[in-house]
Design an enzyme around this catalytic site. Structure first.
Site, PDB file in Angstrom:
ATOM      1  N   PRO A 206       0.818  -1.213   0.000  1.00 35.93           N
ATOM      2  CA  PRO A 206       0.000   0.000   0.000  1.00 35.93           C
ATOM      3  C   PRO A 206       0.854   1.267   0.000  1.00 35.93           C
ATOM      4  CG  PRO A 206      -0.639  -1.474   1.788  1.00 35.93           C
ATOM      5  CD  PRO A 206       0.593  -2.030   1.189  1.00 35.93           C
ATOM      6  N   HIS A 425      18.441   0.389  28.107  1.00 35.98           N
ATOM      7  CA  HIS A 425      17.893  -0.481  27.069  1.00 35.98           C
ATOM      8  C   HIS A 425      18.303   0.025  25.677  1.00 35.98           C
ATOM      9  CE1 HIS A 425      14.598  -3.147  25.444  1.00 35.98           C
ATOM     10  NE2 HIS A 425      14.768  -2.306  24.426  1.00 35.98           N
ATOM     11  N   GLU A 426      18.078   1.291  25.449  1.00 36.14           N
ATOM     12  CA  GLU A 426      18.371   1.836  24.119  1.00 36.14           C
ATOM     13  C   GLU A 426      19.864   1.854  23.835  1.00 36.14           C
ATOM     14  OE1 GLU A 426      16.185   2.190  21.900  1.00 36.14           O
ATOM     15  OE2 GLU A 426      14.498   1.887  23.275  1.00 36.14           O
TER      16      GLU A 426
HETATM   17  P1  ADP Z   1      -1.375   3.015  -3.751  1.00 38.52           P
HETATM   18  O1  ADP Z   1      -2.434   3.140  -4.784  1.00 38.52           O
HETATM   19  O2  ADP Z   1      -0.186   2.223  -4.192  1.00 38.52           O
HETATM   20  O3  ADP Z   1      -1.848   2.551  -2.415  1.00 38.52           O
HETATM   21  P2  ADP Z   1      -1.253   5.835  -4.088  1.00 38.52           P
HETATM   22  O4  ADP Z   1      -0.955   5.920  -5.519  1.00 38.52           O
HETATM   23  O5  ADP Z   1      -2.658   6.080  -3.675  1.00 38.52           O
HETATM   24  O6  ADP Z   1      -0.777   4.460  -3.504  1.00 38.52           O
HETATM   25  O7  ADP Z   1      -0.281   6.824  -3.332  1.00 38.52           O
HETATM   26  C1  ADP Z   1      -0.683   7.532  -2.203  1.00 38.52           C
HETATM   27  C2  ADP Z   1       0.079   8.830  -2.115  1.00 38.52           C
HETATM   28  O8  ADP Z   1       1.449   8.582  -1.834  1.00 38.52           O
HETATM   29  C3  ADP Z   1       0.082   9.605  -3.395  1.00 38.52           C
HETATM   30  O9  ADP Z   1      -1.001  10.467  -3.452  1.00 38.52           O
HETATM   31  C4  ADP Z   1       1.388  10.360  -3.337  1.00 38.52           C
HETATM   32  O10 ADP Z   1       1.249  11.575  -2.647  1.00 38.52           O
HETATM   33  C5  ADP Z   1       2.294   9.460  -2.540  1.00 38.52           C
HETATM   34  N1  ADP Z   1       3.196   8.666  -3.362  1.00 38.52           N
HETATM   35  C6  ADP Z   1       3.257   7.326  -3.392  1.00 38.52           C
HETATM   36  N2  ADP Z   1       4.217   6.894  -4.228  1.00 38.52           N
HETATM   37  C7  ADP Z   1       4.774   7.984  -4.776  1.00 38.52           C
HETATM   38  C8  ADP Z   1       5.822   8.195  -5.732  1.00 38.52           C
HETATM   39  N3  ADP Z   1       6.480   7.169  -6.295  1.00 38.52           N
HETATM   40  N4  ADP Z   1       6.136   9.458  -6.064  1.00 38.52           N
HETATM   41  C9  ADP Z   1       5.469  10.483  -5.495  1.00 38.52           C
HETATM   42  N5  ADP Z   1       4.481  10.349  -4.603  1.00 38.52           N
HETATM   43  C10 ADP Z   1       4.132   9.132  -4.223  1.00 38.52           C
HETATM   44 ZN    ZN Z   2      14.330  -2.408  22.442  1.00 38.86          ZN
END
Ligand code: ADP
Ligand code: ZN
Length: 602
Positions: A206, A425-426
């Site tokens: 995503p 820890h860190e």
């Molecule tokens: P997907 O459909 O793969 O889930 P989207 O195309 O909806 O992702 O991307 C969501 C947003 O992330 C876009 O509106 C844009 O702002 C940003 N984004 C994602 N990939 C790129 C990219 N390669 N270059 C520029 N912006 C990007």
């Molecule tokens: Zn840790």
């Protein structure tokens, strides 16, 4: 190509509304209109007008008397106990009438009571239908929307997204450039007899820009863009989804050449199974989609792009040649890609003079395009909060942490003892990472609690891209994960819940080493697990006997134990450094990788 029929509108519905309007009109509006022409007067005036012989017509109704004068004006007055009235009117020469107020010209009456409402209805209907066909949906009204696809048409425009707006993803762009070329120049392809794939599947996690790429193809080719989400096809009523598919393709064919984009195609394209009472609606929709895709010729100029992050769950019928036979991977951006995406989005905001995007890209390892866009926006917001005119390096660095780990908790509730434990820890993580030659150095360590629940974290930096990881590197990584817990044990003599996430990560890595990477001596190169959800977290399912599972578990435990011991040894040998660094972090709360290395090497 078989002609497709638009689904029947519920005509009964329109007739119903039409009748209701006419009845209402006659019941309410007409009397109102009549009343407007009738002036109310008191009884005295009525008597006076009678004696003055000024009453032309009169009607004595149940509760009022309506009359007109010689000039054609209408009046009404209340009813009185007046036995002499009839005689008086008669002598005054008044005509007794029964329908005095209805005396509107019959043509006007028909016009008002029938033609006007009809015209109103038709006008309204046209308006509503226009709205729905223009936008092709968008509204939720079931009545008007029955069987209409919700595909939104983005009319071609010069302001559309172009390939240059999509940063990185060079392979995907290259792949899609051919489609653009085809849409520009179909004859070139037809001449040689080549046909474009009808469907192209964009596959990736995503937020990597699949939707953007599809829009960019339409933008570059300057053709209309239809977009619909797979989940929009799945309706409450069986058969609706299928008719939406029909409608979508009908619209698309009318507008060809064009791009149809189906987001989340897995919502309809899941493998059909033999469950009794399975999802009929989804299967019908899918079948319709398959039929439609077969139905049009390769060279009609309709190109279907679909996006999914679950390619393995798609029905094989959907991915066979002639349908979605081309697959374009849209992966998470690498270092260079991240830098470019940051720059593309940074064009939209004011950026300070000394911002180094390569450093930011390095810090944001593993971030998707959408997350990077978010990081840039967060940086701008932070700049506004600071009252600054431009976003500075620090804004970007902070916003990475915000996007990854959540906002800083302002009123931290950590006690001093807890804070000390978190510091150890860190530093434990960082120190183990730094002392192992192959591990990446740390970028930043912080023990400011975050809204995500993290009490502190160590941000590691990978120099450049890693496509391969050696066995030693993974082992070192596991050792680094265990370093936090080891430091707690060493410094305080007891352990806390703070290592829960580390334990998860370490276990996942150790398991993968044995079951998937063939890095255990006993099992060798045998796949004991298969990844089912590559782009969504990478869930794996075991594919081995119960005895083997037991053995895997035993080996995972041993492997992590070994790395824990290694981390413990490193920390024990450097106990002084550990104390000094933890103390320093405790006081400063956030230290950079540089400060860390300085103290380590002093
Ligand atoms: P997907 O459909 O793969 O889930 P989207 O195309 O909806 O992702 O991307 C969501 C947003 O992330 C876009 O509106 C844009 O702002 C940003 N984004 C994602 N990939 C790129 C990219 N390669 N270059 C520029 N912006 C990007
Ligand atoms: Zn840790």
């Amino acid at each position: 190509m078989n002609e497709v029929k638009t689904p029947k509108k519920p005509m009964m519905f329109y007739y119903g509304i039409f009748l209701a309007v006419i009845i209402l009109f006659n019941a309410i509006v007409m009397p109102l209109l009549n009343n407007m022409r009738v002036k109310e007067v008191d009884y005295g005036t009525f008597i006076r007008m009678t004696t003055e012989l000024n009453v032309d017509e009169v009607e004595i109704q149940d509760n009022q008397i309506v009359f007109s004068d010689k000039n054609g004006n209408f009046y009404k007055t209340g009813l009185m106990d007046d036995p002499a009235l009839t005689q008086r009117l008669y002598t005054a020469g008044a005509k007794f009438s029964t329908e005095i107020v209805q005396e509107m010209s019959p043509i006007l009456s028909i016009l008002l009571s029938w033609i006007l409402p009809m015209a109103l209805m038709v006008g309204l209907g046209q308006l509503v239908m226009k709205k729905f066909t223009d936008k092709a949906g968008g509204g939720n009204s079931m009545m008007f929307n029955m069987g209409k696809s919700n595909a939104k048409i983005y009319v071609k425009s010069s302001s559309g997204i172009k390939f240059s707006d999509v940063a990185g993803e060079d392979e995907a762009k290259e792949n899609l450039t051919e489609v653009v070329d085809y849409l520009h120049n179909p004859d070139k392809y037809k001449a040689i007899g080549a046909s474009m794939p009808k469907g192209i599947l964009l596959v990736g996690p995503p937020g990597t820009g699949k939707t953007m790429l599809a829009k960019a193809v339409a933008g570059e080719a300057n053709v209309p863009f239809f977009s619909i989400s797979g989940s929009e096809f799945v309706e409450m009523f069986v058969g609706m989804g299928a008719s939406k598919v029909r409608d979508l393709f009908k619209q698309a064919k009318e507008k060809a050449p064009c791009i149809v984009f189906i987001d989340e195609i897995d919502a309809i394209g899941k493998k059909r199974d033999n469950h009794i009472g399975g999802n009929d609606e989804r299967e019908q929709t899918l079948n319709q989609l398959l039929t439609e895709m077969d139905g049009f010729e390769g060279n009609t100029g309709v190109i279907i792009l679909a996006a999914t992050n679950r390619p393995e769950s798609l029905d094989p019928a959907l991915t066979r040649p002639g349908r979605f036979d081309r697959r374009v991977p849209v992966e998470l951006p690498d270092l260079k890609g991240r830098e470019e995406i940051l720059k593309v989005h940074a064009r939209k905001i004011c950026v300070g003079p000394n911002v180094d995007f390569s450093v930011i890209a390095r810090m944001a390892s593993g971030a998707s395009g959408a997350e990077l866009a978010n990081i840039v926006n967060e940086a701008a917001l932070r700049a506004v909060r600071r009252g600054s005119k431009a976003a500075m390096q620090a804004d970007f660095e902070e916003s990475i942490e915000v996007v990854i780990a959540g906002y800083q908790k302002k009123n931290s509730l950590l006690t001093d003892k807890e804070k000390m434990i978190v510091a150890y820890h860190e530093i434990g993580h960082a120190l183990v990472a730094a002392m192992q030659t192959n591990s990446a150095p740390v970028q930043k360590i912080t023990i400011v609690p975050r809204t995500s629940g993290a009490l502190g974290y160590t941000m590691q930096v990978d120099e450049g891209n890693h496509y391969l990881m050696s066995k030693e590197e993974i082992e070192n990584k596991i050792a680094t994960y265990t370093g936090g817990r080891a430091a707690e044990q060493l410094a305080v003599g007891s352990v806390s819940t703070g290592a829960a996430n580390d334990i998860e990560q370490a276990t996942r890595l150790a398991r993968a080493m044995i079951t998937r990477y063939g890095m255990s001596d006993e099992f060798g190169m045998v796949a004991l697990e298969t990844v089912t959800n590559q782009y969504l977290g990478g869930d794996a399912s075991l594919a081995c006997s119960a005895e083997t599972q037991t053995e895997i578990d035993r080996q995972v435990v041993a492997l992590i134990k070994k790395q824990y011991d290694k981390a413990m040894t490193i920390l024990t040998e450097n106990k002084q450094k550990l104390d000094k660094l933890a103390q320093y972090l405790y006081e400063k709360e956030t230290i950079t990788g540089e400060e860390f290395m300085n103290i380590l090497n002093s």
